[in-house]
Design a protein around this motif. Structure first.
Motif, short mmCIF file in Angstrom:
data_model
loop_
_atom_site.label_atom_id
_atom_site.label_comp_id
_atom_site.label_asym_id
_atom_site.label_seq_id
_atom_site.Cartn_x
_atom_site.Cartn_y
_atom_site.Cartn_z
N SER A 1 16.64 64.45 31.75
CA SER A 1 18.05 64.60 32.10
C SER A 1 18.53 63.41 32.93
CB SER A 1 18.26 65.87 32.92
OG SER A 1 17.81 66.98 32.18
N PHE A 2 19.85 63.23 32.97
CA PHE A 2 20.47 62.22 33.83
C PHE A 2 19.98 62.44 35.27
CE2 PHE A 2 24.00 61.04 36.71
CZ PHE A 2 24.27 59.75 36.28
N SER B 1 28.01 68.61 27.34
CA SER B 1 27.16 67.68 28.07
C SER B 1 25.82 67.55 27.36
CB SER B 1 26.96 68.14 29.53
OG SER B 1 26.38 67.10 30.29
N LEU C 1 21.71 60.43 28.65
CA LEU C 1 23.13 60.05 28.58
C LEU C 1 23.31 58.72 27.84
CD1 LEU C 1 25.68 61.44 29.78
CD2 LEU C 1 25.63 59.70 31.56
N THR D 1 20.49 55.33 39.37
CA THR D 1 21.27 56.01 38.34
C THR D 1 20.46 55.84 37.05
OG1 THR D 1 23.39 55.46 39.39
CG2 THR D 1 23.48 56.11 37.09
N ASP D 2 19.71 56.87 36.66
CA ASP D 2 18.93 56.80 35.42
C ASP D 2 19.68 57.57 34.35
OD1 ASP D 2 17.08 55.50 36.93
OD2 ASP D 2 15.74 57.23 37.18
N LEU D 3 20.25 56.85 33.40
CA LEU D 3 21.08 57.50 32.38
C LEU D 3 20.26 58.46 31.52
CD1 LEU D 3 23.35 54.54 31.18
CD2 LEU D 3 23.91 56.35 32.80
N ASN D 4 19.02 58.10 31.21
CA ASN D 4 18.13 58.92 30.35
C ASN D 4 18.88 59.44 29.12
OD1 ASN D 4 16.02 58.43 32.16
ND2 ASN D 4 16.57 60.15 33.45
N THR E 1 28.50 64.98 33.50
CA THR E 1 27.05 64.99 33.60
C THR E 1 26.53 66.35 34.06
OG1 THR E 1 27.41 63.98 35.77
CG2 THR E 1 26.64 62.54 34.03
N ALA F 1 22.94 67.21 35.70
CA ALA F 1 21.96 66.23 36.19
C ALA F 1 20.96 66.80 37.18
CB ALA F 1 22.72 65.09 36.88
N GLY G 1 25.24 67.05 39.02
CA GLY G 1 26.01 66.59 37.87
C GLY G 1 27.46 67.02 38.00
N TRP H 1 20.38 61.04 39.38
CA TRP H 1 21.11 60.22 40.36
C TRP H 1 20.50 60.42 41.75
CZ3 TRP H 1 24.18 61.87 44.61
CH2 TRP H 1 24.88 60.84 45.25
#
Ligand code: AMP
Length: 314
Positions: free
Chosen positions: A79-80, A47, A103, A98-101, A8, A10, A27, A82
């Motif tokens: 972006s990811f 990534s 990812l 945890t927002d994957l967005n 990641t 991030a 990340g 956290w």
């Protein structure tokens, strides 16, 4: 020869007893790449980010020799992200978000120049994405290292075990080793995990150091006792970056080199935690690393007589 890093890239929001920071850069792959470049300059990053991730940070990575051709930038996406909060002991933390967005539907595409990388670091990421990276390699790397975490054990154990069967070395923390193996004793856990695929296993124990398991041997690298740990985020990734960066530089993966890599990784991690986010790693000098390595040598160096004679006490 090159070192391929996937993971990641991030934004993190972090709370520790020392303060809090919002939406700072983070990340797994960011920490790994930065740490590795102190030993080995031919790093190739895979990534995905949204167009909200600062362009200046991409330039910083490139200035350190990191190839960002494999870094996808998605227009209009986030972006990811956290968010984590550390408990007072700093050894445990709660994940608040945890927002994957970007990812969520990331398909890693390896540029042609990445496909024969001799060293591969699979940073903490969806196991299916780690697998997709391995599938695109056209030559078997000399060393594949994988990192993962309890989150993926909870939501994607079958895929995680599939990746595990294809790698040479796994790095996880002690709780994760217990979860993965179902064993409480770390020695039993290591034996069980080494049967799942990897030849080597590194179990990270936070402020209590890290253990390297290989066949019937165990090597222990202590963590340096520090006055203040400001932010432990990325310590594991920074360890991994220093570890594999040193091995790539040496181009030697014999056990003796692995043991040395444990110390290089631990030294980098001990520096990382002294400030929030990547602040320390991004301003680190060669002399600071050498000083830190010396502190590790001093910490563990002692003389002992192996044929102990009780008269020696008198
Ligand atoms: P570490 O402290 O070594 O576990 O690494 C922390 C970094 O991992 C942070 O910068 C986060 O952005 C990133 N991270 C947190 N959760 C995940 C996750 N589920 N998958 C991948 N990366 C993550």
């Amino acid at each position: 020869m090159s070192l391929l890093v996937v993971g990641t890239v991030a934004f993190d929001s972090i709370k520790t007893p020392f303060g809090s920071v919002e939406k700072v850069i983070g990340g797994a792959a960011t920490y790994i790449s930065w740490a590795a470049t102190f030993y080995y300059r031919n790093v190739k990053l895979v990534s995905v980010i949204g167009d909200d991730w600062p362009e200046t940070e991409i330039h910083h990575l490139r200035a350190r020799g990191v190839d960002t051709e494999g870094l996808q930038i998605r227009k209009g996406q986030k972006s990811f992200f956290w968010e984590g909060k550390y408990n007072n002991d700093m050894n445990s933390r709660d994940t608040l978000a945890t927002d994957l967005n970007v990812l969520a539907d990331f398909d890693p595409i390896l540029p042609e120049s990445y496909k024969k990388s001799r060293y591969v670091m699979l940073g903490n990421l969806t196991p299916d994405i780690q697998l997709r990276v391995l599938e695109q390699l056209t030559a078997r790397p000399k060393l594949i290292v994988m990192d993962t975490m309890n989150y993926w054990m909870d939501v994607a154990m079958p895929s995680l075990k599939k990746v595990l069967s294809k790698v040479d070395l796994l790095t996880i923390n002690d709780d994760e080793a217990r979860q993965l193996s179902g064993e409480h004793s770390l020695v039993k856990a290591a034996n069980a995990i080494l049967k799942m695929g990897p030849s080597y296993l590194v179990i990270k124990k936070g402020e209590h150091g890290a253990l390297l398991f290989y066949r019937n041997s165990i090597f222990f690298a202590p963590a340096l006792p520090l006055q203040d740990v400001v932010d432990p985020t990325g310590a594991g990734d920074t360890f991994a970056g220093g570890f594999i960066g040193y091995l790539a530089q040496s181009d030697n993966i014999q056990y003796n080199y692995m043991k040395r890599a444990m110390i290089y990784g631990s030294a980098m991690a001990s520096l990382c935690v002294e400030e929030f986010s990547l602040q320390k790693i991004q301003t680190l000098t060669h002399d600071e690393i050498v000083d830190r390595l010396n502190e590790f040598v001093k910490l563990t160096k002692f003389n002992i007589k192996l044929n102990y004679d009780s008269n020696d006490d008198e």
